[in-house]
Design an enzyme around this catalytic site. Sequence first.
Site, mmCIF file in Angstrom:
data_model
loop_
_atom_site.group_PDB
_atom_site.id
_atom_site.type_symbol
_atom_site.label_atom_id
_atom_site.label_comp_id
_atom_site.label_asym_id
_atom_site.label_seq_id
_atom_site.Cartn_x
_atom_site.Cartn_y
_atom_site.Cartn_z
ATOM 1 N N PHE A 74 -0.575 -1.946 -5.010
ATOM 2 C CA PHE A 74 -0.803 -0.502 -4.933
ATOM 3 C C PHE A 74 0.451 0.205 -5.424
ATOM 4 O O PHE A 74 1.539 -0.006 -4.879
ATOM 5 C CB PHE A 74 -1.113 -0.059 -3.497
ATOM 6 C CG PHE A 74 -1.347 1.429 -3.400
ATOM 7 C CD1 PHE A 74 -2.527 1.994 -3.866
ATOM 8 C CD2 PHE A 74 -0.379 2.267 -2.872
ATOM 9 C CE1 PHE A 74 -2.737 3.370 -3.807
ATOM 10 C CE2 PHE A 74 -0.587 3.646 -2.798
ATOM 11 C CZ PHE A 74 -1.776 4.201 -3.266
ATOM 12 N N ASP A 83 8.615 -2.294 -6.473
ATOM 13 C CA ASP A 83 8.071 -1.109 -5.807
ATOM 14 C C ASP A 83 8.334 -1.290 -4.314
ATOM 15 O O ASP A 83 7.612 -2.006 -3.622
ATOM 16 C CB ASP A 83 6.576 -0.979 -6.100
ATOM 17 C CG ASP A 83 5.952 0.232 -5.408
ATOM 18 O OD1 ASP A 83 6.631 0.841 -4.551
ATOM 19 O OD2 ASP A 83 4.792 0.562 -5.704
ATOM 20 N N LYS A 136 8.594 6.761 0.863
ATOM 21 C CA LYS A 136 8.170 6.815 2.266
ATOM 22 C C LYS A 136 9.269 7.047 3.317
ATOM 23 O O LYS A 136 9.480 8.169 3.741
ATOM 24 C CB LYS A 136 7.348 5.570 2.600
ATOM 25 C CG LYS A 136 5.975 5.581 1.899
ATOM 26 C CD LYS A 136 4.995 4.597 2.500
ATOM 27 C CE LYS A 136 3.570 4.846 2.049
ATOM 28 N NZ LYS A 136 3.155 4.216 0.794
HETATM 29 C C1 LIG Z 1 2.601 4.610 -0.522
HETATM 30 C C2 LIG Z 1 2.923 3.804 -1.706
HETATM 31 C C3 LIG Z 1 2.953 4.363 -2.998
HETATM 32 C C4 LIG Z 1 2.556 5.788 -3.278
HETATM 33 O O1 LIG Z 1 3.368 6.700 -2.625
HETATM 34 P P1 LIG Z 1 2.938 8.250 -2.561
HETATM 35 O O2 LIG Z 1 4.108 8.916 -1.905
HETATM 36 O O3 LIG Z 1 1.679 8.331 -1.773
HETATM 37 O O4 LIG Z 1 2.734 8.703 -3.958
HETATM 38 C C5 LIG Z 1 3.335 3.553 -4.059
HETATM 39 N N1 LIG Z 1 3.667 2.259 -3.861
HETATM 40 C C6 LIG Z 1 3.657 1.692 -2.652
HETATM 41 C C7 LIG Z 1 4.063 0.274 -2.493
HETATM 42 C C8 LIG Z 1 3.263 2.439 -1.527
HETATM 43 O O5 LIG Z 1 3.231 1.860 -0.331
#
Ligand SMILES: *Cc1c(COP(=O)(O)O)cnc(C)c1O
Length: 396
Positions: free
Chosen positions: A129, A214, A243
């Site tokens: 994701f 990521d 986050k």
């Molecule tokens: C939450 C998340 C995203 C997206 O972050 P947003 O602030 O919602 O755009 C991207 N990559 C990972 C691994 C995530 O957990």
Amino acid sequence: MITAVMPTYARYDVALERGEGVYAFGTDGRRYLDFGAGIAVASLGHCHPHLVKALKTQAETLWHVSNLYNIPGQERLAERLVANTFADAVFFNNSGNEAVELGFKMMRKFQSENGHPERYRIISVEGAFHGRSLAGLSAGKQQKQTAGFGPLTDGFDQVAFGNLNEMKSAVTPKTAGIVIEPIQGEGGIRPMDDDYLRGVRAICDDFNLLLQFDEVQTGIGRTGKLFAYQWPDVKPDILSSAKGLGGGFPIGATMATEKVAATMGAGSHGSTFGGNPLAMACANAVLDVVLSDGFLENVNSMSERLREGLNDLVTKYPHHLTGVRGKGLLLGLRFRGDGSEAGAMVAKANALGLLSVPAGDNIMRLIPPLVIADAHVDEALGILNKALAETAGRAD
Ligand SMILES: *Cc1c(COP(=O)(O)O)cnc(C)c1O
């Protein structure tokens, strides 16, 4: 008639109006132990006094200035992230998705500036994701999220989870780099093997590709190190953070080595809000706490206590649970069944006063504030035991 708020979310029947530490309070006056932390965002809990003070002070000083000017809070935050990681430079944005997508742009820019504009494709891993923009969806390739939004952006290839041979054979003369979550979050708390990550690093080195981690969900102490890559010590070229970084204030950060960052000259990227003084004040305050002595030790010892208790539940309810996975305070409890069981348990636990978050692969995510103490872990385990006992139809 449609609700005024666009109906993009299936929401639980909970409305929170106030928070204090590890607890949040509903508009109905109910108290919830918050093991969801706004999906791994409120890493210092709700209304942490140090964060409240930092935000209030900044709010009375200066809210917003353009990136046409120097922003001292950015310099301080960037220097601290650089001092504590592989990175040499940082760009600030406002969300995880933006932090990831800038990484994609940087991979292409780096290859282009080094004489290889034909290297533009990026390889991701099944179950990933990377956010909801068109490029994020194109990298994640999750059918549920992409349906109706096609055609996806060209330039993204995907390989099977944990398969190094497949990764190697997916590399072509058009590949720019590889993007990986060291532990897949939304995909269901699926950790990558240390050896797999080492292998991916070696592939990148062999073929002159860039490696992007990521760490939007795994970063800022969530796994018991500042960033998850520091466990196996496999260094990326690019890392996206968000986050937990602002403790609840929207912020993202794209970090990179000098050779990559140096290709991003003036005018190559920008953001109106990114690196705004309010966000910088909050993130600097988060780092004050996360980098303080003993903070990460607490994450690791709470993780051990929670994992042990969850393993006991797996032993006690073998017809419902199949295991525990993850690292630090990014733990997933895996349910047996057709896939809906974890979500149902999240709703049940909500009703019993424990907030958590479902994830893919029938996982209930337990991602509490990193400041929890023994008593919070025990309280959460007690509520989970009760919820499981009710589901199993036994009173114990
Ligand atoms: C939450 C998340 C995203 C997206 O972050 P947003 O602030 O919602 O755009 C991207 N990559 C990972 C691994 C995530 O957990």
